[in-house]
Design a protein around this motif. Structure first.
Motif, mmCIF file in Angstrom:
data_model
loop_
_atom_site.group_PDB
_atom_site.id
_atom_site.type_symbol
_atom_site.label_atom_id
_atom_site.label_comp_id
_atom_site.label_asym_id
_atom_site.label_seq_id
_atom_site.Cartn_x
_atom_site.Cartn_y
_atom_site.Cartn_z
ATOM 1 N N LEU A 87 0.824 -1.204 0.000
ATOM 2 C CA LEU A 87 0.000 0.000 0.000
ATOM 3 C C LEU A 87 0.859 1.255 0.000
ATOM 4 N N VAL A 88 1.943 1.230 0.727
ATOM 5 C CA VAL A 88 2.862 2.372 0.725
ATOM 6 C C VAL A 88 3.365 2.623 -0.691
ATOM 7 N N ALA A 89 3.764 1.561 -1.382
ATOM 8 C CA ALA A 89 4.265 1.697 -2.754
ATOM 9 C C ALA A 89 3.193 2.266 -3.669
ATOM 10 N N ALA A 90 1.951 1.858 -3.475
ATOM 11 C CA ALA A 90 0.858 2.345 -4.321
ATOM 12 C C ALA A 90 0.437 3.761 -3.970
ATOM 13 N N SER A 91 0.721 4.202 -2.755
ATOM 14 C CA SER A 91 0.266 5.519 -2.310
ATOM 15 C C SER A 91 1.004 6.664 -2.985
ATOM 16 N N GLY A 92 2.210 6.399 -3.478
ATOM 17 C CA GLY A 92 3.004 7.477 -4.050
ATOM 18 C C GLY A 92 3.640 8.362 -2.998
ATOM 19 N N ASN A 93 3.573 7.944 -1.738
ATOM 20 C CA ASN A 93 4.154 8.715 -0.630
ATOM 21 C C ASN A 93 5.091 7.821 0.178
ATOM 22 N N PRO A 94 6.271 7.541 -0.347
ATOM 23 C CA PRO A 94 7.196 6.657 0.369
ATOM 24 C C PRO A 94 7.668 7.299 1.665
ATOM 25 N N GLY A 95 8.061 6.475 2.578
ATOM 26 C CA GLY A 95 8.544 6.943 3.872
ATOM 27 C C GLY A 95 8.813 5.768 4.770
ATOM 28 N N HIS A 96 9.111 6.049 6.017
ATOM 29 C CA HIS A 96 9.386 4.980 6.979
ATOM 30 C C HIS A 96 8.086 4.526 7.624
ATOM 31 N N ILE A 213 -8.822 5.643 -0.578
ATOM 32 C CA ILE A 213 -9.519 4.941 -1.666
ATOM 33 C C ILE A 213 -8.678 4.969 -2.934
ATOM 34 N N ASP A 214 -8.034 6.093 -3.210
ATOM 35 C CA ASP A 214 -7.148 6.165 -4.375
ATOM 36 C C ASP A 214 -6.008 5.145 -4.246
ATOM 37 N N THR A 215 -5.445 5.044 -3.048
ATOM 38 C CA THR A 215 -4.364 4.086 -2.811
ATOM 39 C C THR A 215 -4.858 2.657 -3.000
ATOM 40 N N LEU A 216 -6.033 2.366 -2.456
ATOM 41 C CA LEU A 216 -6.621 1.031 -2.634
ATOM 42 C C LEU A 216 -6.713 0.663 -4.106
ATOM 43 N N HIS A 221 -6.843 -3.208 -5.155
ATOM 44 C CA HIS A 221 -7.958 -3.636 -4.313
ATOM 45 C C HIS A 221 -9.247 -2.947 -4.756
ATOM 46 N N ASN A 222 -10.360 -3.503 -4.338
ATOM 47 C CA ASN A 222 -11.657 -2.921 -4.672
ATOM 48 C C ASN A 222 -11.841 -1.614 -3.903
ATOM 49 N N PRO A 223 -11.987 -0.467 -4.582
ATOM 50 C CA PRO A 223 -12.138 0.804 -3.867
ATOM 51 C C PRO A 223 -13.412 0.873 -3.035
ATOM 52 N N TYR A 224 -14.374 0.025 -3.351
ATOM 53 C CA TYR A 224 -15.618 -0.008 -2.564
ATOM 54 C C TYR A 224 -15.423 -0.698 -1.212
ATOM 55 N N ALA A 225 -14.238 -1.276 -0.982
ATOM 56 C CA ALA A 225 -14.003 -1.961 0.288
ATOM 57 C C ALA A 225 -14.096 -1.009 1.467
ATOM 58 N N MET A 226 -13.657 0.243 1.276
ATOM 59 C CA MET A 226 -13.694 1.181 2.396
ATOM 60 C C MET A 226 -15.125 1.560 2.784
ATOM 61 N N ARG A 264 -16.420 8.603 -4.138
ATOM 62 C CA ARG A 264 -15.014 8.506 -4.527
ATOM 63 C C ARG A 264 -14.725 7.149 -5.160
ATOM 64 N N ALA A 265 -15.295 6.093 -4.585
ATOM 65 C CA ALA A 265 -15.076 4.751 -5.126
ATOM 66 C C ALA A 265 -15.627 4.641 -6.547
ATOM 67 N N ARG A 266 -16.767 5.311 -6.810
ATOM 68 C CA ARG A 266 -17.371 5.244 -8.151
ATOM 69 C C ARG A 266 -16.441 5.823 -9.214
ATOM 70 N N GLN A 267 -15.600 6.756 -8.841
ATOM 71 C CA GLN A 267 -14.671 7.343 -9.806
ATOM 72 C C GLN A 267 -13.649 6.326 -10.295
ATOM 73 N N HIS A 268 -13.404 5.303 -9.478
ATOM 74 C CA HIS A 268 -12.453 4.256 -9.876
ATOM 75 C C HIS A 268 -13.148 3.049 -10.492
ATOM 76 N N GLY A 269 -14.391 2.831 -10.102
ATOM 77 C CA GLY A 269 -15.122 1.697 -10.639
ATOM 78 C C GLY A 269 -14.922 0.428 -9.829
ATOM 79 N N GLN A 270 -15.886 -0.441 -9.925
ATOM 80 C CA GLN A 270 -15.860 -1.716 -9.196
ATOM 81 C C GLN A 270 -14.776 -2.624 -9.756
ATOM 82 N N ARG A 271 -14.115 -3.343 -8.899
ATOM 83 C CA ARG A 271 -13.164 -4.352 -9.362
ATOM 84 C C ARG A 271 -13.154 -5.498 -8.361
ATOM 85 N N GLN A 272 -12.870 -6.662 -8.849
ATOM 86 C CA GLN A 272 -12.820 -7.847 -8.002
ATOM 87 C C GLN A 272 -11.387 -8.356 -7.958
ATOM 88 N N ARG A 273 -10.894 -8.548 -6.764
ATOM 89 C CA ARG A 273 -9.545 -9.091 -6.581
ATOM 90 C C ARG A 273 -9.615 -10.207 -5.558
#
Length: 491
Positions: A87-96, A213-216, A221-226, A264-273
């Motif tokens: 999730l850190v890698a996907a967030s675009g905000n690396p750190g400790h 949600i953007d990171t998800l 991951h499914n953005p609707y999970a949140m 916000r989730a609708r902007q990404h669309g449903q996905r199944q993982r």
């Protein structure tokens, strides 16, 4: 231990904010509008150096370990760290970031200074999908990346580091700290007051939801999970207040917040993982641990397997094998594990369990043989390397265990339990200087700086220490003494 309120508060010297699980809405300073956006011009952005943030994180974790059962299970912790870093890698905000497990059934999570994020066992069991668990972690990551905490409590930046860390821990723990800890009792009361004076604004929470949600979505991951997790927890709260998650009793999820998250989730669309196998294995492991009586744990898994009441049969049989091992039925545990290993010969969880069964059966050499190949193929795998070293120790081969752990620590430094095992291996093999050296590293990793320094000083007083090792220890001692001096100067 007295009951605690696990909604987290993350104080930094310039400002620490409580990073409560997905749904916290912390109090803003009394003189301000709780719905105002944070002051993005605040000097809190620059008031802490990286070293100060690290020191505060270490001090914070020292108090957390005193009050909460931080799990030392390498298999479960490694799973959380793997998911968190994805999730850190996907967030675009690396750190400790350091992800760790709290061995309590509470449905919650929190983050502290320097990216220390604690996840309660109850949250993993409450999450019906891996996406729901990832949603909570992504929300917490967003609070950190957006510096919500740094701007929430800037007025406290002049507090001494130990006091700040203790105040933070007291707020995280909900004010009740063991009176034997001296000033902790008083700081606990102050921490409770801090909870009422500092909070994430509604804007902070909504921003963390959006970014989470953007990171998800970017992590697959499914953005609707949140919003889905929010809705399910809110329904639980409506049905039974007595069984609702602690954070929902204090900060309920509003319908508008759920609606915003859905938009916000609708902007990404449903996905199944599909959920990862490791997610299901972690849940099965925690389920069998939750039953204090291993015989009852065995009965639970026997019944659910017989009735077909499970989501993943592989994970259910893994939980069954773990329960059988705990109950001392080693042959039955081995029988359950065998087909799992045949189907998944490289699965870390299964290899570690096999080694533990062998050790308990008095066959450590067999465990060593079975793990040697997998460790060679995965030299950075924490659970495998720890299990391998433990097998070598059980086989009365401590010097080899120490060498194996030193190779692993060079790849993945900073794991407290590894340094503790290294100290034990060095002591058992008669290497006193190395025993002191690695005991110092263990103490340092759990936030005990002064005792760590004393261990290194003891090592240097040994007559038998060779020049090369003494030089290394002296360098490390100078580093820790410089860190101690810098802390004292700031305080």
């Amino acid at each position: 231990m007295a009951a605690v309120n696990p909604i987290a508060r993350f104080l930094t010297r310039a400002g620490w904010l409580a990073l409560a699980i997905t749904l916290s809405v912390l109090p803003a300073p009394a003189a301000t509008d709780p719905f105002d956006l944070p002051d993005f011009g605040s000097s809190a952005d620059t008031v802490m150096t990286r070293a100060e943030e690290r020191d505060l994180g270490q001090e914070f974790m020292k108090w957390v370990r005193k009050a909460l059962p931080v799990s030392s299970d390498p298999v479960l912790t490694d799973y959380l760290q793997t998911l968190g870093q994805q999730l850190v890698a996907a967030s675009g905000n690396p750190g400790h970031y350091e992800f760790f497990l709290i061995d309590e059934p509470t449905v919650n999570a929190f983050a502290g200074p320097d990216g220390h994020i604690g996840i309660f066992a109850g949250l993993i069991l409450a999450a019906q999908t891996e996406g729901e668990l990832a949603a909570v972690i992504a929300h917490e990551l967003a609070h950190v990346s957006q510096d919500h905490l740094m701007r929430s409590f800037e007025a406290q930046r002049q507090m001494a580091l130990p006091a700040t860390a203790l105040l933070l821990a007291a707020a995280v723990l909900g004010a009740t700290v063991d009176s034997n800890l001296g000033a902790a009792g008083l700081m606990g009361v102050q921490g409770a007051a801090a909870q009422k004076q500092i909070n994430f604004t509604r804007a902070n929470e909504e921003e963390a939801d959006r970014i989470g949600i953007d990171t998800l979505s970017r992590a697959g991951h499914n953005p609707y999970a949140m919003p889905g997790f929010f809705q399910r927890l809110a329904r639980t709260n409506r049905v039974s207040k007595s069984e609702a998650p602690e954070f929902l009793r204090t900060h309920p999820v509003t319908s508008s917040r759920i609606a915003d998250a859905l938009n916000r989730a609708r902007q990404h669309g449903q996905r199944q993982r599909p959920d990862s196998l490791r997610f299901h294995l972690a849940r099965a492991n925690l389920r069998q641990q939750r039953e204090s009586n291993p015989t009852r744990a065995v009965e639970h898994f026997e019944k659910t397997l017989e009735q077909g009441r499970y989501r993943d049969e592989t994970a259910q049989r893994y939980g069954y094998a773990l329960a059988l091992m705990r109950a001392g039925r080693l042959d039955a545990a081995r029988q359950q594990l065998a087909p799992l290993l045949d189907a998944h010969p490289t699965q870390t969880e299964f290899l570690v369990l096999q080694a533990e069964i062998d050790r308990r059966a008095g066959q450590p050499e067999r465990a060593v043989r079975n793990l040697k190949g997998p460790v060679g193929l995965a030299p950075g795998n924490w659970p495998l390397n720890q299990a391998y070293a433990q097998a070598l120790m059980s086989a009365s081969r401590p010097a080899e265990a120490l060498s194996a752990l030193e190779r692993f620590a060079a790849i993945r430094p900073g794991i407290a339990s590894i340094y503790e095992l290294m100290a034990d291996a060095a002591g058992t093999s008669g290497q006193r200087a190395l025993n002191y050296r690695y005991r110092a590293e263990y103490l340092y990793q759990i936030g005990e700086l002064e005792p760590a320094i004393r261990q290194l000083q003891l090592a240097l007083r040994l007559n038998e220490i060779d020049f090369h090792l003494a030089s290394k220890i002296q360098v490390r001692l100078s580093e820790l003494q410089a860190q101690e001096k810098a802390r004292e100067a700031r305080d």
